[in-house]
Design a protein around this motif. Sequence first.
Motif, PDB file in Angstrom:
ATOM      1  N   UNK A  99       0.842  -1.207   0.000  1.00 41.32           N
ATOM      2  CA  UNK A  99       0.000   0.000   0.000  1.00 41.32           C
ATOM      3  C   UNK A  99       0.874   1.253   0.000  1.00 41.32           C
ATOM      4  N   UNK A 100       1.967   1.244   0.765  1.00 45.54           N
ATOM      5  CA  UNK A 100       2.869   2.399   0.802  1.00 45.54           C
ATOM      6  C   UNK A 100       3.477   2.665  -0.569  1.00 45.54           C
ATOM      7  N   UNK A 101       3.881   1.610  -1.266  1.00 42.89           N
ATOM      8  CA  UNK A 101       4.448   1.781  -2.607  1.00 42.89           C
ATOM      9  C   UNK A 101       3.406   2.370  -3.543  1.00 42.89           C
ATOM     10  N   UNK A 102       2.164   1.880  -3.468  1.00 44.26           N
ATOM     11  CA  UNK A 102       1.113   2.422  -4.331  1.00 44.26           C
ATOM     12  C   UNK A 102       0.831   3.893  -4.006  1.00 44.26           C
ATOM     13  N   UNK A 103       0.892   4.271  -2.742  1.00 42.29           N
ATOM     14  CA  UNK A 103       0.711   5.674  -2.361  1.00 42.29           C
ATOM     15  C   UNK A 103       1.849   6.522  -2.906  1.00 42.29           C
ATOM     16  N   UNK A 104       3.078   6.012  -2.828  1.00 38.40           N
ATOM     17  CA  UNK A 104       4.237   6.734  -3.361  1.00 38.40           C
ATOM     18  C   UNK A 104       4.113   6.903  -4.871  1.00 38.40           C
ATOM     19  N   UNK A 105       3.693   5.839  -5.545  1.00 39.17           N
ATOM     20  CA  UNK A 105       3.510   5.909  -6.997  1.00 39.17           C
ATOM     21  C   UNK A 105       2.436   6.944  -7.355  1.00 39.17           C
ATOM     22  N   UNK A 106       1.339   6.945  -6.609  1.00 39.02           N
ATOM     23  CA  UNK A 106       0.263   7.908  -6.878  1.00 39.02           C
ATOM     24  C   UNK A 106       0.734   9.337  -6.640  1.00 39.02           C
ATOM     25  N   UNK A 107       1.530   9.540  -5.602  1.00 39.98           N
ATOM     26  CA  UNK A 107       2.054  10.877  -5.307  1.00 39.98           C
ATOM     27  C   UNK A 107       2.998  11.347  -6.406  1.00 39.98           C
ATOM     28  N   UNK A 108       3.659  10.394  -7.070  1.00 38.56           N
ATOM     29  CA  UNK A 108       4.575  10.735  -8.158  1.00 38.56           C
ATOM     30  C   UNK A 108       3.855  10.860  -9.493  1.00 38.56           C
TER      31      UNK A 108
END
Length: 160
Positions: A99-108
């Motif tokens: 979930x953290x990786x997906x949040x980071x990807x979305x923020x980018x």
Amino acid sequence: MASVLGLLEAKASTAREAVERARGEAARIAAMLEEAERVLERLIIAREAVVEVLAEPAGRTVDVVEDNVVAAAMTGSPVPCQNGQLTRAVLAPDYQRIISVLETEAAAGRDQARAKDLATALGLDAVPAKIEGVRSRAKRLAERGWITRHRSGEFSILTA
């Protein structure tokens, strides 16, 4: 006639040896079974302790721990169904990291990620076994309402 009796005695001796070997093997298997039962008992006790801890999260910042968290622990599922009241803290660390990786990807600005991209972002080798493990976890998160799985096979954070 003596030779027939001699043959029967030889066969009886061989049968006795086979019986003794089988008894020795049975004793060895009984010892293995006893050890396996001890291990199973310890695992059952550990599982009960985890269910108890999840049911009463003293000192944790989880707002609400619903019955489905306890039920998930009892069924062995590492991912409870998201009902809007659960925080990420109820998930196992591997699932939290996805979930953290997906949040980071979305923020980018990258709204969706493939399992291979998730595996790489998690620091795993991009080999089929690792990718499939990440895909399996991501699918479980999607099935239980934590993230979204798209028809393209990509995953993303749920949008309101």
